[in-house]
Motif scaffolding. Structure first.
Motif, mmCIF file in Angstrom:
data_model
loop_
_atom_site.group_PDB
_atom_site.id
_atom_site.type_symbol
_atom_site.label_atom_id
_atom_site.label_comp_id
_atom_site.label_asym_id
_atom_site.label_seq_id
_atom_site.Cartn_x
_atom_site.Cartn_y
_atom_site.Cartn_z
ATOM 1 N N VAL A 14 44.696 47.270 24.356
ATOM 2 C CA VAL A 14 43.586 46.354 24.626
ATOM 3 C C VAL A 14 42.305 47.167 24.508
ATOM 4 O O VAL A 14 42.077 48.104 25.283
ATOM 5 N N ILE A 15 41.478 46.836 23.529
ATOM 6 C CA ILE A 15 40.240 47.569 23.273
ATOM 7 C C ILE A 15 39.113 46.852 24.003
ATOM 8 O O ILE A 15 38.739 45.730 23.654
ATOM 9 N N GLY A 16 38.574 47.490 25.027
ATOM 10 C CA GLY A 16 37.541 46.884 25.853
ATOM 11 C C GLY A 16 38.061 46.648 27.257
ATOM 12 O O GLY A 16 39.046 45.937 27.443
ATOM 13 N N ALA A 17 37.422 47.273 28.261
ATOM 14 C CA ALA A 17 37.878 47.153 29.646
ATOM 15 C C ALA A 17 36.844 46.449 30.509
ATOM 16 O O ALA A 17 36.606 46.812 31.656
ATOM 17 N N GLY A 18 36.221 45.409 29.927
ATOM 18 C CA GLY A 18 35.437 44.480 30.729
ATOM 19 C C GLY A 18 36.374 43.427 31.300
ATOM 20 O O GLY A 18 37.596 43.565 31.269
ATOM 21 N N ASP A 31 53.736 39.599 31.705
ATOM 22 C CA ASP A 31 54.646 39.095 30.669
ATOM 23 C C ASP A 31 55.651 40.156 30.207
ATOM 24 O O ASP A 31 56.415 39.911 29.291
ATOM 25 N N GLY A 32 55.581 41.345 30.817
ATOM 26 C CA GLY A 32 56.582 42.354 30.514
ATOM 27 C C GLY A 32 56.211 43.367 29.453
ATOM 28 O O GLY A 32 57.081 44.073 28.930
ATOM 29 N N HIS A 33 54.922 43.472 29.137
ATOM 30 C CA HIS A 33 54.479 44.410 28.105
ATOM 31 C C HIS A 33 53.918 45.695 28.715
ATOM 32 O O HIS A 33 53.458 45.707 29.860
ATOM 33 N N ASP A 34 53.927 46.761 27.921
ATOM 34 C CA ASP A 34 53.231 48.000 28.276
ATOM 35 C C ASP A 34 51.820 47.935 27.697
ATOM 36 O O ASP A 34 51.629 47.478 26.562
ATOM 37 N N VAL A 35 50.848 48.422 28.451
ATOM 38 C CA VAL A 35 49.446 48.259 28.068
ATOM 39 C C VAL A 35 48.736 49.603 28.014
ATOM 40 O O VAL A 35 48.902 50.456 28.888
ATOM 41 N N ILE A 36 47.927 49.772 26.964
ATOM 42 C CA ILE A 36 46.968 50.872 26.871
ATOM 43 C C ILE A 36 45.586 50.237 26.855
ATOM 44 O O ILE A 36 45.271 49.427 25.974
ATOM 45 N N LEU A 37 44.773 50.568 27.834
ATOM 46 C CA LEU A 37 43.438 49.977 27.974
ATOM 47 C C LEU A 37 42.423 51.012 27.500
ATOM 48 O O LEU A 37 42.296 52.092 28.094
ATOM 49 N N ILE A 38 41.710 50.683 26.427
ATOM 50 C CA ILE A 38 40.806 51.642 25.772
ATOM 51 C C ILE A 38 39.356 51.181 25.951
ATOM 52 O O ILE A 38 39.028 50.028 25.654
ATOM 53 N N ASP A 39 38.502 52.061 26.426
ATOM 54 C CA ASP A 39 37.090 51.704 26.593
ATOM 55 C C ASP A 39 36.235 52.956 26.461
ATOM 56 O O ASP A 39 36.606 54.024 26.949
ATOM 57 N N LYS A 40 35.081 52.800 25.816
ATOM 58 C CA LYS A 40 34.233 53.976 25.576
ATOM 59 C C LYS A 40 33.593 54.502 26.854
ATOM 60 O O LYS A 40 33.202 55.669 26.917
ATOM 61 N N ALA A 41 33.474 53.649 27.894
ATOM 62 C CA ALA A 41 32.824 54.087 29.133
ATOM 63 C C ALA A 41 33.709 53.956 30.365
ATOM 64 O O ALA A 41 33.392 54.512 31.408
ATOM 65 N N GLY A 42 34.810 53.199 30.262
ATOM 66 C CA GLY A 42 35.671 52.962 31.410
ATOM 67 C C GLY A 42 35.555 51.538 31.903
ATOM 68 O O GLY A 42 34.635 50.803 31.528
ATOM 69 N N ALA A 217 46.114 47.447 37.332
ATOM 70 C CA ALA A 217 46.848 47.551 36.068
ATOM 71 C C ALA A 217 47.368 48.971 35.863
ATOM 72 O O ALA A 217 48.521 49.176 35.455
ATOM 73 N N GLU A 218 46.511 49.949 36.186
ATOM 74 C CA GLU A 218 46.914 51.342 36.028
ATOM 75 C C GLU A 218 48.066 51.691 36.971
ATOM 76 O O GLU A 218 49.022 52.385 36.589
ATOM 77 N N ALA A 219 47.989 51.214 38.213
ATOM 78 C CA ALA A 219 49.061 51.474 39.177
ATOM 79 C C ALA A 219 50.380 50.860 38.732
ATOM 80 O O ALA A 219 51.457 51.324 39.120
ATOM 81 N N ASN A 220 50.288 49.825 37.898
ATOM 82 C CA ASN A 220 51.483 49.171 37.373
ATOM 83 C C ASN A 220 51.880 49.705 35.999
ATOM 84 O O ASN A 220 52.665 49.078 35.290
ATOM 85 N N GLY A 221 51.315 50.846 35.627
ATOM 86 C CA GLY A 221 51.790 51.519 34.426
ATOM 87 C C GLY A 221 50.861 51.503 33.237
ATOM 88 O O GLY A 221 51.163 52.122 32.209
ATOM 89 N N ALA A 222 49.729 50.811 33.338
ATOM 90 C CA ALA A 222 48.797 50.812 32.209
ATOM 91 C C ALA A 222 48.198 52.201 32.031
ATOM 92 O O ALA A 222 47.888 52.896 33.002
ATOM 93 N N ARG A 223 48.022 52.590 30.786
ATOM 94 C CA ARG A 223 47.344 53.853 30.467
ATOM 95 C C ARG A 223 45.890 53.529 30.172
ATOM 96 O O ARG A 223 45.597 52.678 29.325
ATOM 97 N N ILE A 224 44.969 54.165 30.877
ATOM 98 C CA ILE A 224 43.543 53.940 30.628
ATOM 99 C C ILE A 224 43.014 55.123 29.828
ATOM 100 O O ILE A 224 43.147 56.276 30.238
#
Length: 420
Positions: A14-18, A31-42, A217-224
């Motif tokens: 997911v590009i954009g963490a707004g 829904d059972g997916h793994d997520v990578i959350l990408i943002d230039k500032a956080g 989201a991060e605590a549930n496995g998302a990579r930021i």
């Protein structure tokens, strides 16, 4: 909550963490997916930090109402009007502006209102569903939302907008004179008429709200991942990764939700969206001696005043000047002047200023959907003044699309290809 996807979970970038991106990430995880959350500032650092903070379900009427074309030149030269332009940017703005003003007609307004009502019409419930169990729900405050007018005639001059809201099922109470004073004595005698809409809400700290959602989201496995995405990498017509800095982050699908910065990446996917920044300003009055009861839109100045944790946030103003120019001073001065007129005697201990970028599509309808011809690419951006309001519903729709589920609403009005 959507049913589980029948396929094995995907890895989704997911590009954009707004608010749109973070909402998408949480619904994808559910829904059972793994997520990578990408943002230039956080998470929560851009427009999702600085917005007006109102869950403004009734805000389905666009800026481009009939008559705007005749009023705009006068507004630009009147320092008391909430419309500003950096004139050096005008040549670059003109092609978008022509398309934008072309929507200042009755049919386009009704089309936009119907489309937005599906995205924001139940915003409070959408935010409550998104945030349930995340720790971020503490920032959601159910409330009324008021539009303040000088008097009954001033309210009646806004009849077109209210007719559009009525056609979409909104109801309201009219509070005048003593009835308005009894509801909220904060305001001065110049404001004598209020429209009260129930079942709205506010976020007591929008930036921290989005950060708390992202932390869940991060605590549930998302990579930021902090960095700027420069490309969505494809192989044989399918997404295989996102280019961030010098590396390719592998994924099965990618969602582009970077607000006004989405244009260049969308173009690389073959989607050309007429997108422009509506530069928005906020002024925060910390520890004010008078705090309004509910968030309000002061119609004369077209600005919102929202009670927040420890401060009153004033937001509004439209300025066209692109992404790179520094903030102007005049919008801050106008917000200060307007609140002092609306609440005589207001005082505060500290002022904080902010300027950010609303992503404005020429037809005032967000882009939400799959990219044709690119398996695994999805877009979600362009909510102009209602990004916070519409973020959770947009995120849920995008998660359903990624999961191969059919949302129970027609997504044609938001089609990424509608401008091709």
């Amino acid at each position: 909550m959507p049913e589980k996807t029948s396929k094995a979970g995907k890895t989704v970038a997911v590009i954009g963490a707004g608010i749109v991106g973070v909402s998408t990430a949480i619904w994808l995880q559910r829904d059972g997916h793994d997520v990578i959350l990408i943002d230039k500032a956080g998470p929560g650092e851009g427009t999702s930090h600085g917005n007006g903070g109102v869950l403004a379900s009734c805000s389905i009427v666009p800026v481009t109402v009939p008559g705007l074309l005749a009023k705009a030149p006068r507004m630009l030269f009147d320092p008391n009007q909430p419309l500003f332009l950096k004139w050096s940017y005008l040549p670059k703005l003109v092609p978008w502006l022509i398309r934008y003003l072309g929507n200042a007609n009755v049919d386009a307004v009704h089309r936009r209102a119907a489309a937005l009502h599906q995205i924001i019409g139940d915003s409070l419930a959408d935010h409550q569903a998104l945030s349930a169990g995340t720790g971020a729900e503490k920032w959601i405050v159910p409330s009324d939302y008021l539009f303040l007018y000088n008097d009954r005639a001033h309210y009646e001059s806004d009849a077109f907008g209210w007719s559009v809201r009525k056609a979409n099922g909104f109801e309201w109470d009219l509070l005048e004179g003593e009835a308005f004073r009894a509801y909220d004595p904060a305001y001065g005698p110049a404001l004598d008429c209020a429209v009260r809409l129930k079942d709205h809400g506010r976020i007591a700290d929008p930036g921290r709200y989005v950060k708390d959602l992202a932390a869940h989201a991060e605590a549930n496995g998302a990579r930021i991942l902090i960095g700027e995405a420069s490309d969505i990498v494809r192989e044989n017509g399918s997404v295989i990764g996102v280019r961030v800095g010098g590396e390719t982050v592998a994924c099965d699908a990618a969602v582009l939700a970077t607000g006004v910065w989405s244009g260049p990446l969308a173009k690389k996917l073959g989607i050309d969206v007429p997108l422009e920044s509506e530069r928005g300003y906020h002024l925060e009055l910390w520890e004010p001696n008078i705090m309004p009861r509910s968030p309000v839109m002061v119609a004369s100045g077209k600005f919102v005043a929202t009670p927040m944790e420890g401060r009153l946030r004033l937001a509004g103003i439209v300025e066209f000047g692109g992404l790179d120019a520094p903030p102007s001073r005049a919008p801050y001065a106008l917000l200060k002047k307007n609140i002092e007129a609306a609440i005589p005697g207001i005082a505060w201990k500290e002022t904080r200023e902010w300027m950010g970028h609303r992503p404005s599509v020429a037809d005032s309808i967000p882009v939400i959907g799959a990219v044709p011809g690119v398996e695994g690419a999805f877009l979600g951006f362009g909510h102009d003044h209602v990004g916070l309001t519409g973020g959770p519903k947009t995120g849920r729709l995008l998660a359903q699309l990624v999961s191969g589920l059919s949302p129970n609403m027609d997504l044609a009005p938001y089609s990424p290809t509608r401008f091709q």
